[in-house]
Design a protein around this motif. Structure first.
Motif, PDB file in Angstrom:
ATOM      1  N   ASN A  20     -11.822   7.964  -9.047  1.00  0.00           N
ATOM      2  CA  ASN A  20     -10.818   8.540  -8.151  1.00  0.00           C
ATOM      3  C   ASN A  20     -10.423   7.551  -7.065  1.00  0.00           C
ATOM      4  N   LYS A  21     -11.418   6.889  -6.504  1.00  0.00           N
ATOM      5  CA  LYS A  21     -11.162   5.897  -5.458  1.00  0.00           C
ATOM      6  C   LYS A  21     -10.256   4.787  -5.974  1.00  0.00           C
ATOM      7  N   GLN A  22     -10.548   4.288  -7.151  1.00  0.00           N
ATOM      8  CA  GLN A  22      -9.743   3.217  -7.724  1.00  0.00           C
ATOM      9  C   GLN A  22      -8.312   3.664  -7.997  1.00  0.00           C
ATOM     10  N   GLN A  23      -8.143   4.892  -8.477  1.00  0.00           N
ATOM     11  CA  GLN A  23      -6.791   5.411  -8.737  1.00  0.00           C
ATOM     12  C   GLN A  23      -5.986   5.528  -7.451  1.00  0.00           C
ATOM     13  N   ILE A  24      -6.621   6.041  -6.416  1.00  0.00           N
ATOM     14  CA  ILE A  24      -5.924   6.198  -5.128  1.00  0.00           C
ATOM     15  C   ILE A  24      -5.590   4.832  -4.539  1.00  0.00           C
ATOM     16  N   GLU A  25      -6.534   3.912  -4.584  1.00  0.00           N
ATOM     17  CA  GLU A  25      -6.287   2.567  -4.052  1.00  0.00           C
ATOM     18  C   GLU A  25      -5.164   1.874  -4.815  1.00  0.00           C
ATOM     19  N   LEU A  26      -5.127   2.046  -6.130  1.00  0.00           N
ATOM     20  CA  LEU A  26      -4.059   1.428  -6.920  1.00  0.00           C
ATOM     21  C   LEU A  26      -2.702   2.019  -6.557  1.00  0.00           C
ATOM     22  N   ALA A  27      -2.636   3.337  -6.394  1.00  0.00           N
ATOM     23  CA  ALA A  27      -1.378   3.985  -6.001  1.00  0.00           C
ATOM     24  C   ALA A  27      -0.938   3.495  -4.624  1.00  0.00           C
ATOM     25  N   LEU A  28      -1.883   3.391  -3.699  1.00  0.00           N
ATOM     26  CA  LEU A  28      -1.563   2.880  -2.368  1.00  0.00           C
ATOM     27  C   LEU A  28      -1.092   1.432  -2.441  1.00  0.00           C
ATOM     28  N   GLU A  29      -1.777   0.631  -3.237  1.00  0.00           N
ATOM     29  CA  GLU A  29      -1.399  -0.783  -3.373  1.00  0.00           C
ATOM     30  C   GLU A  29       0.033  -0.920  -3.888  1.00  0.00           C
ATOM     31  N   LYS A  30       0.379  -0.136  -4.904  1.00  0.00           N
ATOM     32  CA  LYS A  30       1.739  -0.196  -5.455  1.00  0.00           C
ATOM     33  C   LYS A  30       2.773   0.231  -4.417  1.00  0.00           C
ATOM     34  N   ALA A  31       2.476   1.297  -3.678  1.00  0.00           N
ATOM     35  CA  ALA A  31       3.400   1.766  -2.640  1.00  0.00           C
ATOM     36  C   ALA A  31       3.543   0.736  -1.532  1.00  0.00           C
ATOM     37  N   LEU A  32       2.428   0.131  -1.141  1.00  0.00           N
ATOM     38  CA  LEU A  32       2.462  -0.893  -0.101  1.00  0.00           C
ATOM     39  C   LEU A  32       3.253  -2.116  -0.565  1.00  0.00           C
ATOM     40  N   GLN A  33       3.052  -2.519  -1.810  1.00  0.00           N
ATOM     41  CA  GLN A  33       3.794  -3.665  -2.347  1.00  0.00           C
ATOM     42  C   GLN A  33       5.295  -3.371  -2.363  1.00  0.00           C
ATOM     43  N   LYS A  34       5.642  -2.163  -2.767  1.00  0.00           N
ATOM     44  CA  LYS A  34       7.053  -1.750  -2.780  1.00  0.00           C
ATOM     45  C   LYS A  34       7.623  -1.787  -1.363  1.00  0.00           C
ATOM     46  N   GLY A  35       6.852  -1.303  -0.399  1.00  0.00           N
ATOM     47  CA  GLY A  35       7.288  -1.338   0.994  1.00  0.00           C
ATOM     48  C   GLY A  35       7.439  -2.755   1.517  1.00  0.00           C
ATOM     49  N   GLN A  36       6.530  -3.631   1.118  1.00  0.00           N
ATOM     50  CA  GLN A  36       6.638  -5.033   1.522  1.00  0.00           C
ATOM     51  C   GLN A  36       7.852  -5.688   0.878  1.00  0.00           C
ATOM     52  N   ASP A  37       8.079  -5.395  -0.396  1.00  0.00           N
ATOM     53  CA  ASP A  37       9.219  -5.982  -1.101  1.00  0.00           C
ATOM     54  C   ASP A  37      10.549  -5.560  -0.488  1.00  0.00           C
ATOM     55  N   SER A  38      10.601  -4.325   0.027  1.00  0.00           N
ATOM     56  CA  SER A  38      11.844  -3.812   0.606  1.00  0.00           C
ATOM     57  C   SER A  38      11.981  -4.171   2.082  1.00  0.00           C
ATOM     58  N   GLY A  39      10.924  -4.743   2.667  1.00  0.00           N
ATOM     59  CA  GLY A  39      10.971  -5.121   4.070  1.00  0.00           C
ATOM     60  C   GLY A  39      10.581  -4.010   5.027  1.00  0.00           C
ATOM     61  N   GLN A  40      10.158  -2.875   4.514  1.00  0.00           N
ATOM     62  CA  GLN A  40       9.760  -1.756   5.372  1.00  0.00           C
ATOM     63  C   GLN A  40       8.351  -1.925   5.925  1.00  0.00           C
ATOM     64  N   ILE A  41       7.556  -2.735   5.245  1.00  0.00           N
ATOM     65  CA  ILE A  41       6.178  -2.986   5.659  1.00  0.00           C
ATOM     66  C   ILE A  41       5.995  -4.493   5.784  1.00  0.00           C
ATOM     67  N   SER A  42       5.334  -4.899   6.840  1.00  0.00           N
ATOM     68  CA  SER A  42       5.076  -6.317   7.073  1.00  0.00           C
ATOM     69  C   SER A  42       4.310  -6.929   5.891  1.00  0.00           C
ATOM     70  N   GLN A  43       4.596  -8.189   5.631  1.00  0.00           N
ATOM     71  CA  GLN A  43       3.897  -8.901   4.569  1.00  0.00           C
ATOM     72  C   GLN A  43       2.704  -9.693   5.102  1.00  0.00           C
ATOM     73  N   LYS A  44       2.304  -9.405   6.338  1.00  0.00           N
ATOM     74  CA  LYS A  44       1.206 -10.167   6.946  1.00  0.00           C
ATOM     75  C   LYS A  44      -0.146  -9.898   6.292  1.00  0.00           C
ATOM     76  N   ASN A  45      -0.277  -8.766   5.592  1.00  0.00           N
ATOM     77  CA  ASN A  45      -1.549  -8.423   4.954  1.00  0.00           C
ATOM     78  C   ASN A  45      -1.371  -8.212   3.453  1.00  0.00           C
ATOM     79  N   ASN A  46      -2.404  -8.528   2.721  1.00  0.00           N
ATOM     80  CA  ASN A  46      -2.427  -8.342   1.274  1.00  0.00           C
ATOM     81  C   ASN A  46      -2.429  -6.839   0.959  1.00  0.00           C
ATOM     82  N   PRO A  47      -1.514  -6.366   0.085  1.00  0.00           N
ATOM     83  CA  PRO A  47      -1.442  -4.935  -0.211  1.00  0.00           C
ATOM     84  C   PRO A  47      -2.723  -4.378  -0.841  1.00  0.00           C
ATOM     85  N   LYS A  48      -3.446  -5.194  -1.591  1.00  0.00           N
ATOM     86  CA  LYS A  48      -4.700  -4.726  -2.180  1.00  0.00           C
ATOM     87  C   LYS A  48      -5.738  -4.466  -1.092  1.00  0.00           C
ATOM     88  N   VAL A  49      -5.832  -5.372  -0.145  1.00  0.00           N
ATOM     89  CA  VAL A  49      -6.772  -5.202   0.964  1.00  0.00           C
ATOM     90  C   VAL A  49      -6.338  -4.023   1.835  1.00  0.00           C
TER      91      VAL A  49
END
Length: 85
Positions: A20-49
């Protein structure tokens, strides 16, 4: 709480919790990456971390919420968490 306590002694429960933890983290990582790609979220941090950071904080908030703190206390904590984004 009991699932966390049992995870140390029951391999099946441990696998379920980790899955469950891995599934949630993966979903968060994908959402964070999408946000970084669109410029809505800073790219200063790794989305996986960041996904691990957010998951850990979410788990902590769940524990804190069980003690029914004042809503302002939760908001203050969430505001600090969001600064990482």
């Amino acid at each position: 709480n009991s699932t966390i306590e049992l995870a140390h002694t029951d391999e099946e429960i441990s696998q379920i919790i980790n899955g469950n933890k891995q599934q949630i983290e993966l979903a968060l990582e994908k959402a964070l990456q999408k946000g970084q790609d669109s410029g809505q979220i800073s790219q200063k941090n790794n989305p996986k971390v960041l996904s691990k950071y957010l998951y850990s904080n979410l788990a902590g908030l769940r524990v804190i919420a069980k003690n029914k703190p004042h809503p302002d206390e939760i908001r203050e904590v969430i505001n600090v968490i969001m600064q990482a984004l």
